[in-house]
Design a protein around this motif. Sequence first.
Motif, mmCIF file in Angstrom:
data_model
loop_
_atom_site.group_PDB
_atom_site.id
_atom_site.type_symbol
_atom_site.label_atom_id
_atom_site.label_comp_id
_atom_site.label_asym_id
_atom_site.label_seq_id
_atom_site.Cartn_x
_atom_site.Cartn_y
_atom_site.Cartn_z
ATOM 1 N N GLY A 1 0.831 -1.206 0.000
ATOM 2 C CA GLY A 1 0.000 0.000 0.000
ATOM 3 C C GLY A 1 0.861 1.249 0.000
ATOM 4 N N PHE A 2 0.273 2.387 0.402
ATOM 5 C CA PHE A 2 1.000 3.662 0.516
ATOM 6 C C PHE A 2 1.836 3.942 -0.741
ATOM 7 C CE2 PHE A 2 0.447 1.968 4.843
ATOM 8 C CZ PHE A 2 -0.399 2.941 5.341
ATOM 9 N N HIS A 3 1.162 3.883 -1.884
ATOM 10 C CA HIS A 3 1.857 4.126 -3.152
ATOM 11 C C HIS A 3 2.395 5.557 -3.184
ATOM 12 C CE1 HIS A 3 -0.429 0.691 -5.404
ATOM 13 N NE2 HIS A 3 -0.261 0.397 -4.113
ATOM 14 N N ALA A 4 3.502 5.742 -3.900
ATOM 15 C CA ALA A 4 4.165 7.049 -3.944
ATOM 16 C C ALA A 4 3.812 7.784 -5.238
ATOM 17 C CB ALA A 4 5.678 6.874 -3.854
ATOM 18 N N SER A 5 3.571 9.076 -5.127
ATOM 19 C CA SER A 5 3.289 9.850 -6.347
ATOM 20 C C SER A 5 4.528 9.945 -7.229
ATOM 21 C CB SER A 5 2.772 11.244 -5.989
ATOM 22 O OG SER A 5 3.703 11.914 -5.188
ATOM 23 N N SER A 6 5.729 9.901 -6.620
ATOM 24 C CA SER A 6 6.967 9.996 -7.415
ATOM 25 C C SER A 6 7.152 8.784 -8.325
ATOM 26 C CB SER A 6 8.177 10.148 -6.495
ATOM 27 O OG SER A 6 8.283 9.036 -5.624
ATOM 28 N N SER A 7 6.472 7.688 -8.050
ATOM 29 C CA SER A 7 6.520 6.530 -8.947
ATOM 30 C C SER A 7 5.166 6.343 -9.644
ATOM 31 C CB SER A 7 6.938 5.271 -8.192
ATOM 32 O OG SER A 7 6.105 5.029 -7.086
ATOM 33 N N SER B 1 4.091 -1.589 -4.449
ATOM 34 C CA SER B 1 5.288 -2.246 -3.919
ATOM 35 C C SER B 1 4.828 -3.432 -3.058
ATOM 36 C CB SER B 1 6.152 -1.279 -3.104
ATOM 37 O OG SER B 1 5.450 -0.855 -1.972
ATOM 38 N N TYR B 2 5.712 -4.415 -2.959
ATOM 39 C CA TYR B 2 5.367 -5.663 -2.280
ATOM 40 C C TYR B 2 6.420 -6.009 -1.238
ATOM 41 C CZ TYR B 2 1.738 -6.335 -5.731
ATOM 42 O OH TYR B 2 0.611 -6.166 -6.489
ATOM 43 N N ARG C 1 5.763 4.766 -0.081
ATOM 44 C CA ARG C 1 6.059 5.911 0.791
ATOM 45 C C ARG C 1 6.555 5.389 2.134
ATOM 46 N NH1 ARG C 1 0.634 8.135 1.639
ATOM 47 N NH2 ARG C 1 -0.133 6.794 -0.020
ATOM 48 N N TYR C 2 7.452 6.136 2.765
ATOM 49 C CA TYR C 2 7.863 5.741 4.111
ATOM 50 C C TYR C 2 6.772 6.160 5.087
ATOM 51 C CZ TYR C 2 10.403 4.732 8.284
ATOM 52 O OH TYR C 2 10.776 4.184 9.485
ATOM 53 N N VAL C 3 6.166 5.193 5.752
ATOM 54 C CA VAL C 3 5.090 5.436 6.717
ATOM 55 C C VAL C 3 5.452 4.650 7.978
ATOM 56 C CG1 VAL C 3 2.636 5.047 7.182
ATOM 57 C CG2 VAL C 3 3.372 5.770 4.903
#
Length: 293
Positions: A100-106, A111-112, A127-129
């Motif tokens: 989850g927490f997909h990044a707008s920069s990508s 991610s898994y 994203r770092y959360v």
Amino acid sequence: MDLADLKRRRAENVPGRFFVDSTCIDCDTCRWMAPETYTAAGGMSAVHQQPEDPLAERRALHALLACPTGSIGTVPTHPELRAARDDFPLPVHGPVFHCGFHASSSFGAASYFLQREDGNVLIDSPRYVTSLAERIEALGGIRWLYLTHRDDVADHARWAERFGCERVLHRDDVTRATEEVEVQPEGPEPLRLADGLTVVPVPGHTKGHTVLHVDDTYLFTGDHLAWSDRRDDLVAFRGACWYDWEEQVRSMERLLDCRFSWVLPGHGRRHGDDPDRMRASLERCIAWMRTVA
Ligand code: SF4
């Protein structure tokens, strides 16, 4: 994270608690995570049906949290938002979890997280959360942060600092933002990280794109290969090939040597099936790629 702006609520949303605002970048994430709630409408996403049961409600919240641009909101704020945050990473199949927490920069790539006895792997960077990092810590931490290609590196440095993991990125995709990556495979030869864990170079989308082949079962494919629900088949993205399409076709042909039953991409849909049917689908994908200039 930024929350959606009610003043920008899209007219295409049906009335009710959940909505998408006009900052949506049409990355598709919410639509595959909670298709019963979100759909495509007018070049972006919108809520086509408000969640009608607790499971649909939870999935809609997961999509809200995964959205890379904070474009999904609820009015009023949902009381289970914090609990839904702690659900990540979400189990997918066996040792595979969706971060989850997909990044707008990508551009919202998935991610898994892969749990293994010889060391866990984070595949591309979310994203770092803090809550996600704590859950990953409880699952045994990260030994390798494997990056499929230059576009989906997001918060790689923060993840590496937090877990002291080795980052893996093909040298041909290393940029100033990733020059400190610890493991930089070179050339066309596969790199074996551990038994059943192999980095396979697949130049095409970018020059240094690789995929991760795991235990003859999982193929983490970044932007090289994905499943299309519309075509009910494996596909490659001609319109998003930044390096060399002919090279990407040859890279795809080399994947015929890999046995797998799951494809888990950054963009596009993931899919699991019998390995023989996945191979047949890959063969159809290659045949189609050869017809495209
Ligand atoms: S996840 Fe967010 S940015 Fe992506 S399609 Fe849905 S609303 Fe738009």
